[in-house]
Scaffold this active site. Structure first.
Site, PDB file in Angstrom:
ATOM      1  N   LYS A 207      -0.054  -0.253 -13.256  1.00  0.00           N
ATOM      2  CA  LYS A 207      -0.188   1.203 -13.317  1.00  0.00           C
ATOM      3  C   LYS A 207      -1.507   1.520 -14.004  1.00  0.00           C
ATOM      4  O   LYS A 207      -1.745   1.111 -15.145  1.00  0.00           O
ATOM      5  CB  LYS A 207       0.981   1.796 -14.098  1.00  0.00           C
ATOM      6  CG  LYS A 207       0.967   3.315 -14.153  1.00  0.00           C
ATOM      7  CD  LYS A 207       2.222   3.811 -14.843  1.00  0.00           C
ATOM      8  CE  LYS A 207       2.271   5.316 -14.961  1.00  0.00           C
ATOM      9  NZ  LYS A 207       3.491   5.750 -15.675  1.00  0.00           N
ATOM     10  N   LYS A 260       0.559   1.597  -8.800  1.00  0.00           N
ATOM     11  CA  LYS A 260       0.432   3.049  -8.919  1.00  0.00           C
ATOM     12  C   LYS A 260      -0.910   3.380  -9.522  1.00  0.00           C
ATOM     13  O   LYS A 260      -1.262   2.777 -10.533  1.00  0.00           O
ATOM     14  CB  LYS A 260       1.565   3.574  -9.817  1.00  0.00           C
ATOM     15  CG  LYS A 260       1.564   5.083 -10.030  1.00  0.00           C
ATOM     16  CD  LYS A 260       2.715   5.514 -10.930  1.00  0.00           C
ATOM     17  CE  LYS A 260       2.729   7.039 -11.061  1.00  0.00           C
ATOM     18  NZ  LYS A 260       3.831   7.525 -11.892  1.00  0.00           N
TER      19      LYS A 260
HETATM   20 ZN   LIG Z   1       5.226   7.029 -19.884  1.00  0.00          ZN
END
Ligand SMILES: [Zn+2]
Length: 339
Positions: A207, A260
């Site tokens: 992420k 992501k």
């Molecule tokens: Zn978070």
């Protein structure tokens, strides 16, 4: 004029290569298509708020609402009719504190939402986001030290507690999103200790600290009160480090992986798919990516349907099995109409 002899066909080249032959008709194109889109590939995120009868539009994400638990029965029905089989739950608590204590409350918003969805639609796959940022008054993803740094190992205990509470409420999949080192292992250990062996972990293994989460912060009301998330989320410049993050999560027992955001990181999706082919891979088509398409379409600058289906196909082509996307309902309806 040259005379033709049957043996010439063996001796000569077959002439210019013509890939256009297989693009000549729609049926031929359908026949040789490498990547398909199916509503069953989509995961639809839901933002659940306290209260009753709440449906509050999110201004930067047209078409996406915050909803209260009572609205989830109709959401589940709509998704089932569209062939979308999974949701990812985010909760906005009634009250926030420094320790994010509502995140693991038995009657917390995600726990209640999970029960409601499972009652309404037992077949629906309920995934829950596991992080502290929506629940802390400072908006950070974990417990902080006096300098505002997100403490790692102290935070793991809370993440494990959140995951267990989601699983006990009936979640099929818990999805830790905080990029805290060791989160997958801590959650697996805690789930197993409670006998919750059947609950899977979809790790937000990669992420990035991305500008494309902007609209989500309005949706989830989780903007950090100060600072940013760069001390735990990844530097957008790094791809090799992503493979290290994934390897750690696989080692700790992740059942599925996520990258992501999606669009700026398709090379990472592709690299993870290639290096870790044995695990299902999800990509999160994030709020900013959604908002850009919606804004352009609202101005008639883009054909929304064509652009969305192209984007989702691109994410799948890069190697994602699942796509978490706010376009899920629209895309599923468009795909149904094509049949
Ligand atoms: Zn978070």
């Amino acid at each position: 004029m040259t005379s033709f002899h049957p043996l010439d066909t063996l001796r000569t080249s077959p002439g210019p290569k013509r890939p256009r032959r297989l693009r000549r008709t729609a049926a031929l194109r359908d026949l040789v298509r490498e990547t398909t889109l199916d509503p069953a590939d989509f995961v639809y995120p839901l933002f659940v708020v306290p209260g009753d009868g709440v449906r509050k539009p999110i201004s930067s994400m047209p078409g996406v609402d915050q909803v209260s638990v009572d609205a989830l029965t109709s959401e589940a029905r709509e998704l089932a009719a569209l062939g979308v089989k999974a949701v990812l739950l985010f909760g906005i608590p009634a009250a926030k504190d420094a320790h994010g204590s509502e995140s693991y409350a038995d009657d917390g918003v995600v726990q209640s939402a999970t029960r409601a969805l499972k009652d309404a639609s037992p077949d629906l796959v309920v995934m829950t986001d596991v992080c502290m940022c929506e629940y802390t008054d400072h908006g950070h993803c974990g417990l902080l030290d006096e300098t505002g740094y997100v403490l790692n190992d102290e935070t793991l205990e809370t993440l494990a507690r959140i995951a267990v509470s989601h699983a006990e409420a009936g979640a099929d999949v818990v999805a830790p999103s905080g990029m805290i080192d060791g989160m997958v292992g801590a959650i697996r250990t805690a789930l197993d200790a409670e006998g919750l062996h059947g609950v899977a972990i979809l790790s937000y293994a990669v992420k990035y600290a991305s500008a494309f989460y902007g609209p989500f912060r309005e949706a989830a009301e989780g903007t950090p009160a100060f600072g940013d998330r760069r001390s735990h989320q990844m530097d957008p410049a790094n791809a090799r480090e992503a493979l290290r993050e994934v390897a750690l999560d696989v080692d700790e027992g992740a059942d599925a992986l996520m990258v992501k955001p999606a669009l700026g990181y398709l090379d990472v999706v592709s690299a993870v798919r290639e290096r870790f082919p044995e695990l299902p891979l999800a990509a999160y088509n994030v709020s900013g990516e959604y908002a850009m398409v919606k804004a352009a379409a609202a101005n008639d600058w883009l054909d929304e349907r064509a652009a969305v289906l192209e984007i989702l196909t691109g994410i799948r082509r890069a190697g994602a099995d699942l796509v978490v996307t706010y376009h899920a309902k629209d895309a599923a309806a468009w795909l149904q109409n094509e049949r």
